[in-house]
Design an enzyme around this catalytic site. Structure first.
Site, short mmCIF file in Angstrom:
data_model
loop_
_atom_site.label_atom_id
_atom_site.label_comp_id
_atom_site.label_asym_id
_atom_site.label_seq_id
_atom_site.Cartn_x
_atom_site.Cartn_y
_atom_site.Cartn_z
CG PHE A 34 -1.99 1.14 1.41
CD1 PHE A 34 -3.00 0.93 0.56
CD2 PHE A 34 -1.58 2.41 1.69
CE1 PHE A 34 -3.90 1.93 0.30
CE2 PHE A 34 -2.63 3.60 1.53
CZ PHE A 34 -3.75 3.33 0.90
CG ASP A 119 5.64 4.16 1.65
OD1 ASP A 119 5.74 4.83 2.52
OD2 ASP A 119 4.73 3.63 0.83
CE LYS A 148 -0.35 6.45 6.88
NZ LYS A 148 -1.81 7.06 6.67
#
Length: 344
Positions: A34, A119, A148
């Site tokens: 993802f 990532d 985030k």
């Protein structure tokens, strides 16, 4: 550093910069990965439920199995790969790599002239007990995506860390300094939030704390594998944790499990997450679509007694869910009553 507003923006920037720095177009990514939901990031998203209906995607984006070095080497041998983008720990399912996988993947990319991209949008900023998860394996990627937790969850933020050689190949003069950017990327509020977050992480020792409490969480929950038939595995790194379920051994219970899973894959996980929330006020999530894996990402500031409370509540909830027919009836009743209240 290339500033951004979100994780998906950081990934989009990684794709662009890898292509510009290498003069190549192809991007490799791992199955079940993802990386975001904008078009470029979605093109390297390994989950069908997010991709369906949004194609065609960027050309030259190809998946390989997570952990399969031979598959990676075969693709790199074609000589047209700009970058391999990989999560050190996959967020969907909390899938951990084999001990030698990431270091070998980095080496193969370097030998093939491709950039190695980590990532760290979900794993970075202390989550796994290191500031960056890549530190567990001594990696030195060419590109690192962050977002985030970088602002403590307060304001939208993202960043792409770029190695000096790659950066200089892309932004190699004043006229080319504006090749990539974002109106609000690096804005004052986001930058202030990020600096404050970094200060708190350092001052309160939250990274080391995540490692210590993550070890405690695994110590408390790994025995569930032996205690309950339906628990297949407990895994995690720092405060990134997951539990995986599978069918029970009894013939009758197994047949019921299989019948339910055929109609609604991943339902057993809901028999755990829903009571955890309603009865224990503990919020966790199913780790992926149609998946009997639950994951928890507790705040880095969580107290030790809360970790212990979670482990106790989890064991109690699994014990009740393992009595499958009764658990299904309770779940159906609760869902039906809630739907009835909504209709009123």
């Amino acid at each position: 550093m290339v500033p951004a507003n979100t994780g998906t923006e950081a990934v989009e920037a990684a794709i662009k910069i890898a292509r510009a720095a290498t003069g190549r177009s192809r991007v490799l990514y791992a199955e079940h990965a993802f990386h975001g939901l904008t078009l470029g990031s979605l093109s390297i998203n390994g989950n069908t439920e997010f991709r369906e209906g949004f194609g065609p995607f960027l050309p030259g984006c190809d998946p390989i199995p997570f952990g399969d070095l031979e598959a990676l080497e075969r693709q790199l041998a074609r000589g047209d790969v700009a970058t391999f983008v990989v999560e050190p720990v996959q967020g969907k399912g909390v899938n951990l790599p084999a001990a030698d996988y990431l270091a070998a993947a980095q080496r193969l990319c370097r030998e093939a002239g491709a950039l190695f991209t980590c990532d760290e949008v979900q794993t970075g900023v202390g989550r796994t007990g290191r500031f960056l998860a890549l530190e567990h394996w001594g990696l030195e990627p060419d590109l690192i995506c962050l977002a985030k937790a970088l602002s403590g969850g307060l304001v939208p933020i993202g960043a792409l860390l770029v190695s000096r050689p790659a950066f200089d190949r892309v932004f190699d003069g004043m006229e080319r300094a504006v090749r990539h950017g974002s109106t609000f990327g690096g804005n004052d509020l986001a930058a202030a939030a990020a600096l404050a977050t970094l200060r708190v992480l350092d001052r309160e020792g939250l990274v080391a704390r995540a490692e210590r409490l993550g070890d405690l969480l695994l110590e408390l929950t790994r025995p569930l594998v032996d205690r309950f038939e339906v628990v297949r595995e407990v895994r995690g790194l720092g405060l990134m944790w997951a539990i995986e379920f599978g069918p029970p051994a009894g013939l009758t219970s197994r047949k019921l499990w299989q019948a339910v899973e055929e109609r609604q894959p991943g339902l057993f996980s809901q028999l755990v997450t829903v009571p955890l929330f309603h009865e224990h006020r503990i919020l966790c999530q199913v780790a992926g679509h149609r998946m009997n894996v639950i994951k928890a990402l507790p705040a880095l500031t969580i107290e030790e007694d809360e970790v212990r409370r979670f482990a106790e509540a989890l064991a109690q909830t699994i014990s009740e869910a393992e009595r499958y027919p009764a658990a299904l009836a309770r779940f159906g009743l609760r869902t039906g009553l809630r739907a009835a209240r909504v209709r009123r």
